[in-house]
Design an enzyme around this catalytic site. Structure first.
Site, short mmCIF file in Angstrom:
data_model
loop_
_atom_site.label_atom_id
_atom_site.label_comp_id
_atom_site.label_asym_id
_atom_site.label_seq_id
_atom_site.Cartn_x
_atom_site.Cartn_y
_atom_site.Cartn_z
CG ASP A 127 78.93 44.62 28.25
OD1 ASP A 127 79.60 44.53 29.23
OD2 ASP A 127 77.93 43.57 28.12
CG ASP A 159 76.81 40.91 24.03
OD1 ASP A 159 76.16 41.22 25.37
OD2 ASP A 159 77.75 40.26 23.78
CG ASP A 189 73.68 44.20 27.50
OD1 ASP A 189 74.10 44.79 28.76
OD2 ASP A 189 74.36 43.54 26.84
#
Length: 769
Positions: A296, A527, A531
């Site tokens: 990410d 995080d 996700d």
């Protein structure tokens, strides 16, 4: 509604006394007793004990030289695993999720395993639900995909049930725990899952296959050798037992599994000292085989902290309208309950706002891409411009937006909607700084042949610019994931693009699945709760320690200090383990394959097995055990692409066949040259050691000072034992005829091994083994 006060101190203590706490056994953690038992009470240790008893009964006490090695192996395994456990346990304490509870009318922060039945727990976006519960107050969006497999977000309000293991996507609720510990839904699922064997890593699976085959074969082969020695060769019990034991202990890969276990444990300990926690130790191997790393933008490439760089008006906005919009935005950020880096930055920048008087508040979710406040017929929203503005308004403001996005900034739109019309009030540009070591980390991945894919919910142009700044190769190749509307488009895109922007949570999962279907080994970092679906689909999942509780619990690897630069060390540790264990396993399998072949030749040829247990122990010590142990912990960065079992077999088989043919022929020619059985045994030991050192010489290529030192140490140790401890290891004097025969076959071994290695290498290259 009456004020919620929660349990009293006495009620908490009463529930603790009754065992009504949220404690569940850690399925991945071993106790001290468990570690000792797993090293002592093994199948092969029981075989060694049986062999020792038989040797004692046969009166062959001198043949027990293998026992000290077995005891030493066991002690080393226990000590190293206990050291690793101590370090990992200390780090695991930092990974325990904390929850805010109401007790005695006050808020307290309590670890998840300290919660008790009927506790009132305050939950917010990003938190995993610690136990089965019922909503008492508030509204929240909950994702139950980890339990049900369904990715849809479900709204939960007062009276609705919550299952442990699911997680809060957005909103704030107070819940009462109804089932805790082993009574909770997630704990029962875990208990059921324990009955099913977990998926093993490739190397561990192959090692267990080797051990299984050896474990099955040694019993019938040992029995046949004993029968053949007593019935066909007329040997007594005292003579037949040492002969049989010499063959059987050569077939046992006694240190292979131990070596792998210690290597993984030491790697986990070294990583723990760098604030890297492994929920699954086998993930070291998986990550080392990865060729695609999905990351990410926020929290991985950039830091977690976000700052507002600019607040600017839409096209045509006046200063007066901008001031009024800022005042309204200040109130808006004081109204919505979101707790994330974006909202923290806005609240820091726009301090002092009073909450709006509103009818309904909708927290931000990755699915919606915006948050919302409704006041009668007026709706205020804050989120991604692409999702809030109509095509015409978006086009009018495109230059303003792309100017900021091109600078690597994230742009949010603050809009007001009345009936069917939406009007932009203000734009906010935010920015994260690229992590200090990001460029070096991504450059190292590129050097190691690992491709990086950036998957983000932000504007693709913004993400691309940040990725370029971080030094990610081909980061200028980006795509808006909202245009990837079919599985076919996603499969095509993963090969064409490096940066994916405006990705929804379910698309992250689809991208990872598409990469794996293309034959890639995929690691996914994350995080946030958005996700998790992708992390569960990846071969290896990595979470940031500063991320959500749910993401940390779902991941196999947690970077406790959120330092992405540790990723390089994790990969290198895994590659060290794979390459060195592969190299060491070659030595073990060489001895096992040779011993099996010679045992079968002895049985069907009605010969006496030439090697004694002491001679096999000497070979095992300096040709296998010592070099395997010393080489197993050397740094080794090359990426292992072939299958473990195929690689080990192709390396060890030429050496095993070479030794077998040489010793089989010396057994056949012994009578012709009038060489005694004792001389055959000693010559066979020398021939076996020559091939052992040849294969060790091949394994240390390219040589360095450490590897050459290991080879010389093993040679000197072997020669010293032959010279000074010859009685202990049955190294007896040989006649000139025996020496000539031994030297001739020793030289022939070099040529035979080269020929066989060349043939098998050609087979491997042709069939891509």
């Amino acid at each position: 509604m009456a004020e919620l006060t929660g349990l009293s101190t006495q009620e908490v203590r009463a529930r603790e006394a009754q065992g009504q706490t949220n404690v569940t056994p850690d399925k991945s953690d071993k106790t001290v007793a468990g570690i000792i038992a797993s090293n002592v009470f093994t199948y092969f240790n029981s075989i060694f004990c049986l062999l020792a008893v038989l040797l004692v009964l046969a009166g062959s006490f001198k043949s027990l030289t293998f026992l000290p090695v077995i005891v030493a192996n066991t002690i080393i395994g226990i000590v190293q695993q206990l050291r690793s456990k101590r370090v990992l346990d200390e780090l695991a304490l930092l990974d325990v999720s904390q929850y805010t509870v109401l007790r005695e009318g006050e808020k307290q922060v309590v670890a998840s395993n300290k919660l008790v039945l009927d506790d009132l727990v305050c939950l917010e976006g990003g938190q995993q639900i610690p136990a089965d519960a019922v909503v008492v107050q508030g509204v929240a969006g909950v994702n139950e995909s980890l339990l049900t497999g369904e990715a849809d977000e479900i709204e939960k309000q007062a009276g609705d049930s919550l299952m442990s293991g699911s997680f809060v996507v957005g909103g704030n609720v107070i819940v009462r725990l109804t089932k805790v510990g082993m009574d909770s839904y997630a704990a029962q699922l875990t208990a059921q899952a324990k009955r099913t064997k977990e998926r093993q890593s490739e190397m561990v699976h192959d090692i267990e296959r080797i051990i299984l085959v050896a474990g099955i074969l040694i019993i019938p082969v040992g029995g046949l050798l004993f029968w053949q020695a007593t019935n066909q060769n007329g040997m007594s019990f005292g003579q037949a037992v040492p002969s049989m034991v010499g063959a059987v202990i050569g077939m046992i890969p006694e240190g292979l599994y131990l070596l792998a276990t210690i290597a993984f444990a030491l790697s986990a300990m070294r990583l723990a000292k760098q604030q890297v926690l492994l929920h699954d130790m086998r993930s070291i191997e998986t990550l080392a085989r990865v060729d695609v790393l999905c990351v990410d933008k926020t929290g991985t490439i950039t830091s977690d902290e976000m700052q507002v760089r600019e607040v600017f008006a839409p096209l045509g906005g006046t200063p007066a309208q901008t001031r009024e919009a800022r005042r309204l935005l200040r109130q808006y950020v004081s109204t919505v309950p979101d707790n994330n880096a974006t909202m923290d930055a806005l609240r820091t920048f726009l301090e002092g706002g009073t909450p709006l008087q509103c009818d309904e508040v909708t927290p931000f979710t990755s699915k919606l891409k915006y948050s919302q406040v409704r006041m009668g017929s007026t709706i205020l929203r804050l989120g991604a411009p692409e999702y809030l503005l109509d095509a015409r308004t978006l086009e009018l403001n495109r230059d303003l937006l792309e100017e900021r996005a091109g600078g690597g900034m994230r742009v949010l739109a603050f809009v007001r909607g009345e009936q069917d019309e939406t009007c932009p009030l203000l734009f906010v540009a935010l920015e994260n700084e690229v992590r200090e070591n990001a460029s070096q980390t991504f450059a190292e991945f590129a050097r190691q042949g690992v491709h990086v894919k950036v998957i983000s919910g932000d504007n693709p142009l913004t993400v691309s610019r940040v990725a370029v700044e971080a030094g990610i190769e081909h980061a200028e190749q980006y795509v808006d994931a909202s245009s990837l509307t079919t599985p076919q488009k996603i499969r095509e895109a993963v090969d064409l693009y490096t940066v994916f922007g405006r990705v929804k949570p379910e698309q992250k999962k689809e991208l990872v699945v598409a990469l794996r279907e293309s034959g890639h080994k995929v690691a996914m970092t994350g995080d946030g709760v958005n996700d998790i679906l992708a992390m569960k689909e990846a071969d290896c999942s990595i979470a940031m320690g500063g991320g959500s509780d749910a993401a940390r619990q779902a991941a196999q690897v947690v970077l406790m200090d959120s330092n992405f630069s540790h990723m390089r060390q994790i990969v290198l540790e895994g590659r060290r383990d794979i390459n060195n264990i592969t190299r060491s396993a070659t030595l073990f399998l060489y001895k096992n394959l040779f011993s099996l072949a010679l045992a079968l030749f002895t049985i069907f040829g009605a010969f006496v097995y030439p090697l004694t247990p002491n001679q096999v122990s000497l070979i095992s010590m300096f040709n296998i055990g010592l070099p395997a142990f010393l080489l197993a912990f050397e740094p080794n960065e090359s990426r292992q692409e072939g299958r473990f079992l195929a690689e080990v077999l192709l390396r060890s088989l030429p050496a095993a066949l070479t030794s077998f043919f040489a010793i089989a022929y010396i057994m056949l020619f012994a009578d012709l040259f009038d060489v005694s059985q004792v001389e055959v045994a000693t010559a066979s030991m020398y021939l076996l050691s020559v091939v052992g050192f040849l294969i060790l010489f091949g394994l240390i290529q390219p040589p360095n000072r450490y590897r050459i030192g290991v080879l010389l140490l093993c040679i000197v140790g072997f020669v010293a034992c032959c010279g000074f401890l010859w009685q202990l290891f049955d190294v007896y004097h040989m006649s000139a005829r025996a020496w000539v025969l031994c030297v001739v076959f020793a030289f022939s071994e070099v040529g035979i091994m080269q020929i066989l290695s060349g043939v098998l290498s050609a087979v491997r290259d042709r069939y891509k083994l």
